[in-house]
Design a protein around this motif. Structure first.
Motif, mmCIF file in Angstrom:
data_model
loop_
_atom_site.group_PDB
_atom_site.id
_atom_site.type_symbol
_atom_site.label_atom_id
_atom_site.label_comp_id
_atom_site.label_asym_id
_atom_site.label_seq_id
_atom_site.Cartn_x
_atom_site.Cartn_y
_atom_site.Cartn_z
ATOM 1 N N ASP A 17 0.804 -1.229 0.000
ATOM 2 C CA ASP A 17 0.000 0.000 0.000
ATOM 3 C C ASP A 17 0.838 1.280 0.000
ATOM 4 O OD1 ASP A 17 0.964 0.234 2.573
ATOM 5 O OD2 ASP A 17 -0.911 -0.342 3.532
ATOM 6 N N SER A 18 2.178 1.135 0.042
ATOM 7 C CA SER A 18 3.093 2.284 -0.059
ATOM 8 C C SER A 18 2.896 3.327 1.044
ATOM 9 C CB SER A 18 2.941 2.970 -1.436
ATOM 10 O OG SER A 18 3.234 2.066 -2.471
ATOM 11 N N GLU A 19 2.323 2.928 2.172
ATOM 12 C CA GLU A 19 2.153 3.857 3.289
ATOM 13 C C GLU A 19 3.293 3.757 4.297
ATOM 14 O OE1 GLU A 19 -1.673 3.260 5.054
ATOM 15 O OE2 GLU A 19 -2.750 3.406 3.145
ATOM 16 N N ASN A 20 4.201 2.828 4.062
ATOM 17 C CA ASN A 20 5.349 2.622 4.956
ATOM 18 C C ASN A 20 4.933 2.235 6.372
ATOM 19 O OD1 ASN A 20 7.365 3.158 3.010
ATOM 20 N ND2 ASN A 20 7.104 5.353 3.303
ATOM 21 N N ARG A 21 3.771 1.614 6.500
ATOM 22 C CA ARG A 21 3.335 1.182 7.837
ATOM 23 C C ARG A 21 4.272 0.117 8.394
ATOM 24 N NH1 ARG A 21 -1.433 -1.570 7.866
ATOM 25 N NH2 ARG A 21 -1.341 -1.952 5.615
ATOM 26 N N LEU A 22 4.706 -0.792 7.534
ATOM 27 C CA LEU A 22 5.572 -1.869 7.997
ATOM 28 C C LEU A 22 6.930 -1.335 8.432
ATOM 29 C CD1 LEU A 22 6.062 -4.837 8.503
ATOM 30 C CD2 LEU A 22 6.693 -5.099 6.090
ATOM 31 N N LEU A 23 7.487 -0.444 7.650
ATOM 32 C CA LEU A 23 8.778 0.140 8.029
ATOM 33 C C LEU A 23 8.670 0.896 9.356
ATOM 34 C CD1 LEU A 23 10.207 1.463 4.638
ATOM 35 C CD2 LEU A 23 11.049 -0.450 6.010
ATOM 36 N N HIS A 24 7.552 1.606 9.540
ATOM 37 C CA HIS A 24 7.328 2.322 10.791
ATOM 38 C C HIS A 24 7.260 1.345 11.959
ATOM 39 C CE1 HIS A 24 4.693 5.325 13.276
ATOM 40 N NE2 HIS A 24 5.920 5.205 13.742
ATOM 41 N N ALA A 25 6.554 0.248 11.767
ATOM 42 C CA ALA A 25 6.430 -0.761 12.827
ATOM 43 C C ALA A 25 7.791 -1.374 13.148
ATOM 44 C CB ALA A 25 5.444 -1.842 12.402
ATOM 45 N N CYS A 26 8.571 -1.657 12.110
ATOM 46 C CA CYS A 26 9.896 -2.238 12.327
ATOM 47 C C CYS A 26 10.810 -1.269 13.070
ATOM 48 C CB CYS A 26 10.518 -2.619 10.990
ATOM 49 S SG CYS A 26 9.742 -4.033 10.190
ATOM 50 N N LYS A 27 10.707 0.001 12.750
ATOM 51 C CA LYS A 27 11.535 1.001 13.425
ATOM 52 C C LYS A 27 11.179 1.073 14.907
ATOM 53 C CE LYS A 27 13.438 5.635 12.974
ATOM 54 N NZ LYS A 27 13.517 5.852 14.421
ATOM 55 N N ILE A 28 9.902 0.938 15.244
ATOM 56 C CA ILE A 28 9.485 0.934 16.647
ATOM 57 C C ILE A 28 10.165 -0.218 17.382
ATOM 58 C CG2 ILE A 28 7.521 0.442 18.177
ATOM 59 C CD1 ILE A 28 5.795 2.068 16.222
ATOM 60 N N MET A 29 10.198 -1.401 16.761
ATOM 61 C CA MET A 29 10.837 -2.552 17.388
ATOM 62 C C MET A 29 12.335 -2.332 17.524
ATOM 63 S SD MET A 29 8.792 -5.841 15.778
ATOM 64 C CE MET A 29 8.715 -5.283 14.072
ATOM 65 N N ILE A 30 12.964 -1.861 16.471
ATOM 66 C CA ILE A 30 14.412 -1.639 16.506
ATOM 67 C C ILE A 30 14.782 -0.623 17.577
ATOM 68 C CG2 ILE A 30 16.363 -0.703 15.205
ATOM 69 C CD1 ILE A 30 15.042 -1.888 12.674
ATOM 70 N N ASP A 31 14.064 0.479 17.619
ATOM 71 C CA ASP A 31 14.359 1.523 18.614
ATOM 72 C C ASP A 31 14.225 0.984 20.035
ATOM 73 O OD1 ASP A 31 14.838 3.317 16.600
ATOM 74 O OD2 ASP A 31 12.934 4.373 16.773
ATOM 75 N N ALA A 32 13.254 0.103 20.251
ATOM 76 C CA ALA A 32 13.052 -0.465 21.588
ATOM 77 C C ALA A 32 14.240 -1.345 21.987
ATOM 78 C CB ALA A 32 11.757 -1.272 21.624
ATOM 79 N N PHE A 33 14.752 -2.119 21.052
ATOM 80 C CA PHE A 33 15.912 -2.963 21.347
ATOM 81 C C PHE A 33 17.162 -2.116 21.578
ATOM 82 C CE2 PHE A 33 13.263 -6.316 19.484
ATOM 83 C CZ PHE A 33 13.539 -7.366 20.337
ATOM 84 N N VAL A 34 17.314 -1.051 20.796
ATOM 85 C CA VAL A 34 18.457 -0.158 20.983
ATOM 86 C C VAL A 34 18.392 0.500 22.357
ATOM 87 C CG1 VAL A 34 19.549 1.980 20.192
ATOM 88 C CG2 VAL A 34 18.779 0.278 18.518
ATOM 89 N N GLU A 35 17.208 0.997 22.719
ATOM 90 C CA GLU A 35 17.032 1.662 24.016
ATOM 91 C C GLU A 35 17.311 0.710 25.173
ATOM 92 O OE1 GLU A 35 13.555 4.076 26.499
ATOM 93 O OE2 GLU A 35 13.263 3.570 24.388
ATOM 94 N N ALA A 36 17.022 -0.564 24.975
ATOM 95 C CA ALA A 36 17.260 -1.558 26.029
ATOM 96 C C ALA A 36 18.721 -1.991 26.090
ATOM 97 C CB ALA A 36 16.371 -2.777 25.802
ATOM 98 N N GLY A 37 19.558 -1.486 25.193
ATOM 99 C CA GLY A 37 20.978 -1.831 25.209
ATOM 100 C C GLY A 37 21.286 -3.203 24.660
#
Length: 354
Positions: A250-270
């Protein structure tokens, strides 16, 4: 428990590293007397000296996990092998190249793209289990700390030399470079989780993102289209990783946004090493990886010529597929369906919200 390569365990416990730790902390590190003995012992005259030795070993571990020789143990994946029609296409792709009617679906179970971000590794190491027991037996003569060493439960067989065959097609590519169809997935993030505490934390982090991921997806199903081929590294003549690009439909980048949320959470957790924290996310599904081939004379992973493959399959339509979950996957361990062992998962929407 600490997940750590057996090679690195030897690095800690032998030669100059072992002697240096013993000299600086005043302890004695006793190695296993046989392969059947699964523990080493740190002996010292006080609990303080043993603690200092343990801290020094931990420091060496912390430095080692940043290097390429300490391979990834887990990763966040978006499973695609749940779609039987895609698995069938992958088997057909492999058989077309190999010139064989024998599906290589059961071959090379450790040949997977969970190392796409780790092809810089000097070598892929088998992980082991180190349990650091800090229960101190204090008496007048010594203090002992048991460090149990046990092999990680692994289904990964030793790498086999590619057999010579006259039945392959003109593409002349061996089986070992192909990704096992039952493990096909999109890679989100590679992780080095070297102890059970970090594995448990990673599972908690993934689960904690569930509501935010659903919000990012607008509580609507997300589909990806796989089309064509591309190279992760190398050239057509000397390919290292060949993958199918993934595009959100659908070209809305919803999946990329969701993946970034997961990645940022792992980064924040060290839980993410610096190199991976800075890497740009490229959703991809690896089809072939030269790291799984027999190593050359200098221990390097040989490349392969992918020109004919791109000529035949460069515009291949792999299809459109629903992403049903995000998965904290453990490398070298598999479930009853052949996919990676699941340490934790969060669901993605499958039905359109009313």
């Amino acid at each position: 428990m600490m997940l750590i390569s057996n090679v690195f365990l030897c690095l800690i416990c032998r030669g100059s590293t072992k002697e240096k730790i013993e000299k600086e902390t005043g302890v004695q590190i006793i190695l296993p007397s046989s392969k059947q003995n699964d523990s080493i012992i740190i002996e010292g005259t006080s609990a303080d000296s043993v603690a200092k030795a343990s801290e020094e070993i931990q420091r060496v571990i912390d430095e080692a996990v940043k290097t390429a020789s300490f391979d990834y143990s887990h990763f966040v994946s978006l499973p695609l092998a749940i779609h039987p029609e895609l698995v069938s296409k992958l088997v057909g792709f492999q058989n077309s190249i190999l010139g064989s009617s024998d599906a290589c679906i059961d071959e090379n179970p450790d040949g997977n793209s969970d190392g796409d971000n780790s092809e810089d590794s000097a070598q892929e190491q088998q992980l082991g289990n180190i349990s650091v027991e800090l229960e101190v037996a204090d008496d007048e003569e010594s203090v002992k700390v048991d460090v149990s060493v046990r092999p990680l439960d692994s289904n990964a067989p030793k790498e086999k030399e590619e057999p010579k065959s006259s039945n392959k097609s003109d593409l002349k590519i061996g089986k070992s470079v192909f990704i096992k169809p039952q493990t096909f997935h999109l890679t989100v993030l590679m992780l080095k989780l070297w102890n059970q505490k970090r594995v448990d934390l990673a599972a908690q982090v993934l689960k904690s993102t569930s509501s935010r991921v659903l919000d990012a997806l607008d509580n609507r199903p997300v589909f990806v289209r796989l089309k064509g081929l591309d190279l992760m590294r190398g050239s057509l003549a000397k390919a290292q990783v060949v993958y199918a690009p993934a595009e959100e439909i659908d070209s809305e980048n919803r999946l990329l946004h969701a993946c970034k949320i997961m990645i940022d959470a792992f980064v924040e957790a060290g839980l993410v090493i610096d190199k991976d924290a800075k890497s740009e996310l490229k959703l991809h599904a690896t089809l072939m990886n030269a790291r799984h081939r027999k190593r050359g004379k200098k221990g390097r992973f040989s490349s392969f010529n992918a020109r004919a493959i791109f000529e035949h399959f460069g515009s291949e339509e792999w299809g459109e597929y629903l992403i049903r979950q995000a998965h904290l996957s453990q490398r070298f361990k598999y479930d009853e369906n052949g996919y990676y062992h699941c340490c934790a998962s969060i669901p993605f929407p499958e039905n359109i919200s009313s």
